[in-house]
Each structure stands twice: as C-alpha cells, then as structure tokens.
Write a protein that holds these residues in place. Structure first.
Motif, PDB file in Angstrom:
ATOM      1  N   TRP A 170       0.827  -1.219   0.000  1.00 25.50           N
ATOM      2  CA  TRP A 170       0.000   0.000   0.000  1.00 25.50           C
ATOM      3  C   TRP A 170       0.854   1.257   0.000  1.00 25.50           C
ATOM      4  CZ3 TRP A 170      -5.089  -0.471  -0.793  1.00 25.50           C
ATOM      5  CH2 TRP A 170      -5.939   0.592  -0.519  1.00 25.50           C
ATOM      6  N   GLU A 171       2.099   1.177  -0.445  1.00 23.76           N
ATOM      7  CA  GLU A 171       2.964   2.355  -0.516  1.00 23.76           C
ATOM      8  C   GLU A 171       2.743   3.005  -1.871  1.00 23.76           C
ATOM      9  OE1 GLU A 171       6.765   0.689   0.192  1.00 23.76           O
ATOM     10  OE2 GLU A 171       6.354   0.233   2.293  1.00 23.76           O
ATOM     11  N   HIS A 172       2.211   4.215  -1.860  1.00 24.10           N
ATOM     12  CA  HIS A 172       1.653   4.777  -3.081  1.00 24.10           C
ATOM     13  C   HIS A 172       2.208   6.132  -3.466  1.00 24.10           C
ATOM     14  CE1 HIS A 172      -0.711   7.305  -0.378  1.00 24.10           C
ATOM     15  NE2 HIS A 172      -0.923   6.212   0.310  1.00 24.10           N
ATOM     16  N   GLY A 173       3.092   6.689  -2.695  1.00 23.46           N
ATOM     17  CA  GLY A 173       3.713   7.954  -3.079  1.00 23.46           C
ATOM     18  C   GLY A 173       2.736   9.097  -3.240  1.00 23.46           C
ATOM     19  N   LEU A 229      -0.509 -13.712   8.649  1.00 19.20           N
ATOM     20  CA  LEU A 229       0.911 -13.684   8.314  1.00 19.20           C
ATOM     21  C   LEU A 229       1.527 -12.322   8.595  1.00 19.20           C
ATOM     22  CD1 LEU A 229       0.823 -15.644   4.946  1.00 19.20           C
ATOM     23  CD2 LEU A 229       1.904 -16.390   7.065  1.00 19.20           C
ATOM     24  N   MET A 230       0.744 -11.257   8.395  1.00 17.51           N
ATOM     25  CA  MET A 230       1.219  -9.892   8.579  1.00 17.51           C
ATOM     26  C   MET A 230       0.266  -9.152   9.508  1.00 17.51           C
ATOM     27  SD  MET A 230       3.955  -9.578   6.754  1.00 17.51           S
ATOM     28  CE  MET A 230       4.806 -10.201   5.296  1.00 17.51           C
ATOM     29  N   PRO A 231       0.394  -9.289  10.823  1.00 18.88           N
ATOM     30  CA  PRO A 231      -0.535  -8.637  11.753  1.00 18.88           C
ATOM     31  C   PRO A 231      -0.560  -7.127  11.547  1.00 18.88           C
ATOM     32  CG  PRO A 231       0.899 -10.189  12.907  1.00 18.88           C
ATOM     33  CD  PRO A 231       1.440 -10.051  11.519  1.00 18.88           C
ATOM     34  N   PRO A 232      -1.734  -6.491  11.714  1.00 18.06           N
ATOM     35  CA  PRO A 232      -1.860  -5.056  11.460  1.00 18.06           C
ATOM     36  C   PRO A 232      -0.850  -4.196  12.212  1.00 18.06           C
ATOM     37  CG  PRO A 232      -4.014  -6.043  11.747  1.00 18.06           C
ATOM     38  CD  PRO A 232      -3.022  -7.117  12.049  1.00 18.06           C
ATOM     39  N   LEU A 233      -0.542  -4.533  13.452  1.00 10.17           N
ATOM     40  CA  LEU A 233       0.349  -3.693  14.248  1.00 10.17           C
ATOM     41  C   LEU A 233       1.803  -3.785  13.801  1.00 10.17           C
ATOM     42  CD1 LEU A 233      -1.147  -4.188  17.837  1.00 10.17           C
ATOM     43  CD2 LEU A 233      -1.520  -2.320  16.212  1.00 10.17           C
ATOM     44  N   SER A 234       2.096  -4.733  12.905  1.00 12.67           N
ATOM     45  CA  SER A 234       3.470  -4.837  12.396  1.00 12.67           C
ATOM     46  C   SER A 234       3.742  -3.828  11.294  1.00 12.67           C
ATOM     47  CB  SER A 234       3.736  -6.257  11.879  1.00 12.67           C
ATOM     48  OG  SER A 234       3.004  -6.507  10.684  1.00 12.67           O
ATOM     49  N   TYR A 235       2.703  -3.110  10.852  1.00 16.06           N
ATOM     50  CA  TYR A 235       2.830  -2.139   9.782  1.00 16.06           C
ATOM     51  C   TYR A 235       2.957  -0.737  10.350  1.00 16.06           C
ATOM     52  CZ  TYR A 235       1.465  -5.602   6.288  1.00 16.06           C
ATOM     53  OH  TYR A 235       1.428  -6.695   5.469  1.00 16.06           O
ATOM     54  N   PRO A 236       3.519   0.182   9.567  1.00 19.94           N
ATOM     55  CA  PRO A 236       3.497   1.587   9.963  1.00 19.94           C
ATOM     56  C   PRO A 236       2.065   2.075  10.126  1.00 19.94           C
ATOM     57  CG  PRO A 236       4.992   1.250   8.117  1.00 19.94           C
ATOM     58  CD  PRO A 236       4.234  -0.032   8.309  1.00 19.94           C
ATOM     59  N   PRO A 237       1.820   3.093  10.966  1.00 19.99           N
ATOM     60  CA  PRO A 237       0.444   3.560  11.225  1.00 19.99           C
ATOM     61  C   PRO A 237      -0.336   3.907   9.971  1.00 19.99           C
ATOM     62  CG  PRO A 237       1.972   4.532  12.789  1.00 19.99           C
ATOM     63  CD  PRO A 237       2.808   3.793  11.791  1.00 19.99           C
ATOM     64  N   ALA A 238       0.314   4.453   8.941  1.00 16.41           N
ATOM     65  CA  ALA A 238      -0.397   4.858   7.734  1.00 16.41           C
ATOM     66  C   ALA A 238      -0.948   3.659   6.969  1.00 16.41           C
ATOM     67  CB  ALA A 238       0.514   5.674   6.827  1.00 16.41           C
ATOM     68  N   ILE A 239      -0.370   2.488   7.161  1.00 13.75           N
ATOM     69  CA  ILE A 239      -0.765   1.305   6.405  1.00 13.75           C
ATOM     70  C   ILE A 239      -1.719   0.413   7.193  1.00 13.75           C
ATOM     71  CG2 ILE A 239       0.142  -0.693   5.128  1.00 13.75           C
ATOM     72  CD1 ILE A 239       2.740   0.799   4.831  1.00 13.75           C
ATOM     73  N   PRO A 289      -4.692   0.889   8.561  1.00 11.63           N
ATOM     74  CA  PRO A 289      -6.114   0.841   8.148  1.00 11.63           C
ATOM     75  C   PRO A 289      -6.353  -0.085   6.959  1.00 11.63           C
ATOM     76  CG  PRO A 289      -5.452   3.101   8.588  1.00 11.63           C
ATOM     77  CD  PRO A 289      -4.199   2.279   8.620  1.00 11.63           C
ATOM     78  N   TYR A 290      -5.399  -0.134   6.039  1.00 14.44           N
ATOM     79  CA  TYR A 290      -5.534  -1.018   4.885  1.00 14.44           C
ATOM     80  C   TYR A 290      -5.564  -2.476   5.322  1.00 14.44           C
ATOM     81  CZ  TYR A 290      -3.185  -4.183   1.628  1.00 14.44           C
ATOM     82  OH  TYR A 290      -2.804  -5.274   0.912  1.00 14.44           O
TER      83      TYR A 290
END
Length: 323
Positions: free
Chosen positions: A39-42, A285-295, A297-298
């Motif tokens: 979800w990295e979209h620039g 496999l990829m728990p939500p809290l393992s992502y940066p805050p901006a990602i 919600p996705y």
C-alpha cells in the motif's frame, strides 16, 4: 402502487443482498495486488481508486441483473408472474434503460482508474450479455456467469497495479501476485458454476444425482483452491483462513439444504468467505500492528471487509431475495 411499494421490487431486481459480496470480491483483488508493495503509493489517491473500482463492480452487477430481468420478462410472465415486470410495476423500457446506465457507469468508473480496468469491465459486460442470452437454454451458461464474478477481483488487481506497481516476479519468497489472483479468480468461477449447476438441477422435476455431486464437489474444491497458495506459505494461516468457509459450507449443505431458495441464498451469502480465505491468512501472516500507522487501516480493512460483507448480505436477504 406507491413509490414505497415499488422499492422492494427494485431492490429484488438489483439483487441488493448480493452487492456486499461484489464489493468484497473487488477489494480482495486490490489487496492481492498490493501484497508485495504494502500500500505504498507515493501520495496517489489509493482509497479513492479503491472506492471507484468497488463502485464500478457494483454498477456492473446491478446493471446485469436489470438486463437479465428485462430479457427474461416473457418467461417470468409465465413462471414468475409476481416479479416486477410481469406484475406491471415498471415498463420493460425502464429496466433496459437502468441496465444500460449502470453498465455505462461501471465502465466509466473503471476507466477513471485505468484503461486496463476498463478492458476488464468491458469483458464483464460482454459476459453478462452472453449469460443473459443463453442462461435459460444451456447449462454451459454457468461458465460466463462464473467468469463475471471471477473478473471482479481481476479488475481490482489490474487497476491497483497502476498505483502500487506490483511486480510479477517472486519476491521475499512469495509466489508472484499474479499467481494469487489467478487461483482466487478460478476459485470464484468454480464456486459460482457449482452453485448455479446445483440450483438448476435441484429445482428440476428429475434432478441428476451426478450433476448434484459435481455441484457439491465444486463448492468444496473452490475453497480448497482459494486456500492452496496460502497453505503453501503457512499451513496454520491457510487452514485458519479456510475454516470459516468450511463451516458455512457445512451449514449450507445441512441446515440450509432445503428449500432450494434458502439453500441458494445461503450459498450466495457465503461468497465473501472465499475472499476471507485469502485475506484472513494474509492478516495472520502480517498482523496489522506490524505495519506503519499509515498502512494499518488497509490491513484492518483486509481483515474485516469479507465478514462484514457476509453479515450485510444475510441481513439484506431479509429485505429482498438474493435470487
């Protein structure tokens, strides 16, 4: 008849109870398309594009239903006189106009995201026409019907490629995203074909035992196919993702086995659970809290959209029939 008395027939024609599953199907394509790039979209309007694609899928689906009822109006007059057109609640021209406007809206919304999405949307429209023309005459028409569903995640997938620019080669030990979407689309195709085949034969005076067995096998196999790559990555995550689907299939084949409309409605409500096989395994496999805050919600959306679509579909079936 009052305007209020016409609303429910319109919702029934639109098959409003199945609309949440359409949104889920498109979303799973978007999610699979962003597995690698996260979800990295620039700065591009990712959520806006996602909403446009979901709305495109919904308009295409509703337009197809109005076209189907418009085409079948003579058959319905003899066999389903309670439906809106045979009952004289609306004119055939009104239904045809709604179908054309919805189809055009779906095509335009898809084009706003990318020309590739518009190509997929146009293919869905072509398949809708093919299914509508032959579904009362030939059993093979369940294939174009299933392909309409199968192409919804494909539309989300190819449209999202414009934003996240996913790669079609393996990365970080993952199979390529194109393989995930192929498996998932095939699972949806098999599920819809199996559902339609079973409904067609079970409602006939002399149902074919062989056809019913193929139908049940197709329903179960579709879930196994959707889970296959996820089990390859993690047996635990893949099996947990498969469990809600498996439980609902068991319920559909036992408690909701009869009457036929109840059985088919239950199976239609279960379509988002195929999407949840992929997205639940992904979130495990990829728990939500393992992502940066901006990602986050996705990822949370990936976790909750399919069960919300399933629940909404069952609730909406109380308002208007799903078939």
């Amino acid at each position: 008849m009052s305007h209020q008395g016409r609303i429910r027939p319109l919702l029934a024609t639109a098959r409003i109870a199945n609309v949440p599953s359409v949104a889920s199907n498109v979303w799973v394509g978007i999610a699979i398309g962003s597995i690698v790039q996260r979800w990295e979209h620039g700065g591009q309007p990712v959520w806006l594009h996602a909403v446009l694609l979901i709305l495109a899928g919904v308009f295409l689906y509703i337009g197809g239903n109005f076209l189907n009822d418009w085409h079948d109006r003579d058959w319905d007059a003899k066999n389903r006189p309670e439906r809106a057109l045979p009952a004289g609640l609306f004119s055939p021209a009104t239904y045809l106009l709604i179908a054309l406007l919805c189809g055009a809206a779906g095509l335009v919304l898809a084009l706003l995201v990318s020309w590739k999405c518009a190509v997929v949307a146009a293919l869905i429209i072509l398949l809708i026409v093919i299914y509508t023309r032959w579904h009362k005459k030939a059993a093979w028409a369940v294939i174009p019907m299933g392909l309409c569903r199968a192409l919804l995640p494909v539309m989300g997938f190819v449209g999202f490629a414009v934003i996240v620019r996913f790669r079609l080669t393996p990365e970080f030990g993952l199979p390529p995203p194109s393989m995930f979407i192929t498996y998932h689309a095939a699972a949806l195709l098999i599920y819809i074909a199996g559902l339609s085949l079973g409904a067609r034969h079970e409602s006939s005076p002399h149902p074919s035992a062989a056809a019913l067995a193929v139908s049940k096998a197709a329903l179960v196999f579709s879930g196994l196919l959707a889970a296959a790559l996820w089990i390859f990555l993690s047996v635990k995550a893949g099996i947990i993702g498969f469990l809600p689907f498996a439980v609902w299939m068991l319920v559909c084949l036992t408690r909701y086995r009869r009457p036929i409309p109840v059985h088919v409605s239950a199976l239609l409500a279960g379509i988002p659970l195929i999407d949840w096989i992929a997205l639940l395994a992904y979130c495990l496999l990829m728990p939500p809290l393992s992502y940066p805050p901006a990602i986050q919600p996705y990822v949370i959306a990936c976790l909750i959209i399919p069960p919300l679509a399933f629940t909404a579909g069952r609730l909406l079936q109380r308002l208007a029939p799903a078939t």
